[in-house]
Scaffold this motif. Structure first.
Motif, short mmCIF file in Angstrom:
data_model
loop_
_atom_site.label_atom_id
_atom_site.label_comp_id
_atom_site.label_asym_id
_atom_site.label_seq_id
_atom_site.Cartn_x
_atom_site.Cartn_y
_atom_site.Cartn_z
N TRP A 102 53.04 41.30 74.01
CA TRP A 102 52.43 40.98 74.84
C TRP A 102 53.28 41.50 76.98
CZ3 TRP A 102 49.55 45.28 74.30
CH2 TRP A 102 48.91 44.78 73.77
N VAL A 145 55.93 43.67 75.18
CA VAL A 145 55.56 45.33 75.80
C VAL A 145 55.81 45.92 76.04
CG1 VAL A 145 53.15 46.60 75.62
CG2 VAL A 145 53.54 45.27 73.57
N VAL A 146 55.65 44.94 77.92
CA VAL A 146 56.05 45.45 79.25
C VAL A 146 57.45 45.75 78.56
CG1 VAL A 146 55.79 44.14 81.48
CG2 VAL A 146 54.14 43.88 79.87
N GLY A 194 57.72 49.47 78.18
CA GLY A 194 57.70 50.19 78.81
C GLY A 194 58.60 49.95 80.77
N PHE A 242 61.07 52.90 78.83
CA PHE A 242 60.75 53.51 79.19
C PHE A 242 60.84 54.04 80.50
CE2 PHE A 242 59.36 55.75 75.33
CZ PHE A 242 58.93 55.10 74.19
N LEU A 274 61.53 52.14 73.27
CA LEU A 274 60.10 52.11 71.87
C LEU A 274 60.96 50.72 71.44
CD1 LEU A 274 58.16 53.62 70.63
CD2 LEU A 274 60.24 54.78 68.81
N VAL A 324 58.00 48.18 72.38
CA VAL A 324 57.10 48.13 72.30
C VAL A 324 56.47 47.75 70.79
CG1 VAL A 324 55.30 49.95 72.35
CG2 VAL A 324 56.96 49.37 74.52
N MET A 325 57.07 48.27 69.97
CA MET A 325 56.71 48.55 68.61
C MET A 325 56.80 46.74 68.11
SD MET A 325 56.35 51.13 67.65
CE MET A 325 55.55 52.86 66.69
N LEU A 385 54.19 44.55 69.32
CA LEU A 385 52.92 45.45 68.58
C LEU A 385 52.70 44.11 67.41
CD1 LEU A 385 51.73 49.02 69.79
CD2 LEU A 385 50.70 46.96 70.38
#
Lengths: 92, 97
Positions: free
Chosen positions: B9, B12-13, B16, B19, B47, B50-51, B54
């Protein structure tokens, strides 16, 4: 649904809405197609996040298809409006 | 929450954040070419993060591989896309005077 995934997907959705501003305003067609490409990348991230958040493996396939569509659409557009060359009359 | 989830996470943040920077650049940069820079550098890095975040938490190796493969596909198409958009831009300028 997993909470961090939901919040991040929501934030990326807000970014996607913001990129629509450039879609409408961007003075040239290339600006608008850049916005489309960004929408594609954001869509891939949102689909992957939702897939992980809901434990659904199918969303990974959705993300892959999204990536293909965004890339192919933008390349198809750009191919149509090639830089002007001498003696060409087949492009609008 | 295990440390793997925390790492995932966190990535992922961070993605973000990239992005966000890319979209702000798309809206605020003064020129088509600079906006294409925002698209290719910031959004693709976002991206990727984030990928990666995940994929670290994915249930199976196949799911993780699919996520990373999708990112590789986006990277592969984004390069020619930006180059073609930059080349097409010169034609737009002539049409719109």
């Amino acid at each position: 649904m997993s909470t961090p995934a939901a919040w991040m997907a929501l934030w990326l959705l807000v970014l996607a809405a913001l990129s629509l501003v450039r879609l409408g305003r961007g003075p040239s067609e290339s600006d608008r197609m850049a916005s489309v490409q960004i929408l594609g990348s954001l869509g891939v991230a949102i689909a992957a996040l939702l897939g992980t958040g809901t434990r659904s493996p199918a969303a990974g396939t959705v993300a892959l298809v999204f990536a293909l569509l965004a890339g192919v659409a933008t390349i198809a557009y750009a191919r149509r409006y090639r830089p002007p060359e001498e003696g060409r009359d087949d492009v609008d | 929450m295990t440390w793997i989830d925390g790492l995932g996470w966190g990535l992922v943040v961070a993605g973000g954040g990239f992005f966000t920077a890319g979209t702000v650049g798309l809206l605020r940069f003064p020129d088509t070419l600079t906006r294409l820079h925002a698209l290719t550098k910031a959004d693709n890095t976002g991206l990727g993060l984030v990928m990666l975040g995940l994929a670290v938490q994915a249930e199976t190796g196949r799911d993780a591989g699919l996520l990373l493969l999708t990112w590789a596909l986006v990277l592969t198409t984004a390069g020619p896309v930006a180059a073609l958009l930059a080349a097409a831009r010169s034609r737009d300028g002539e049409e719109e005077g």
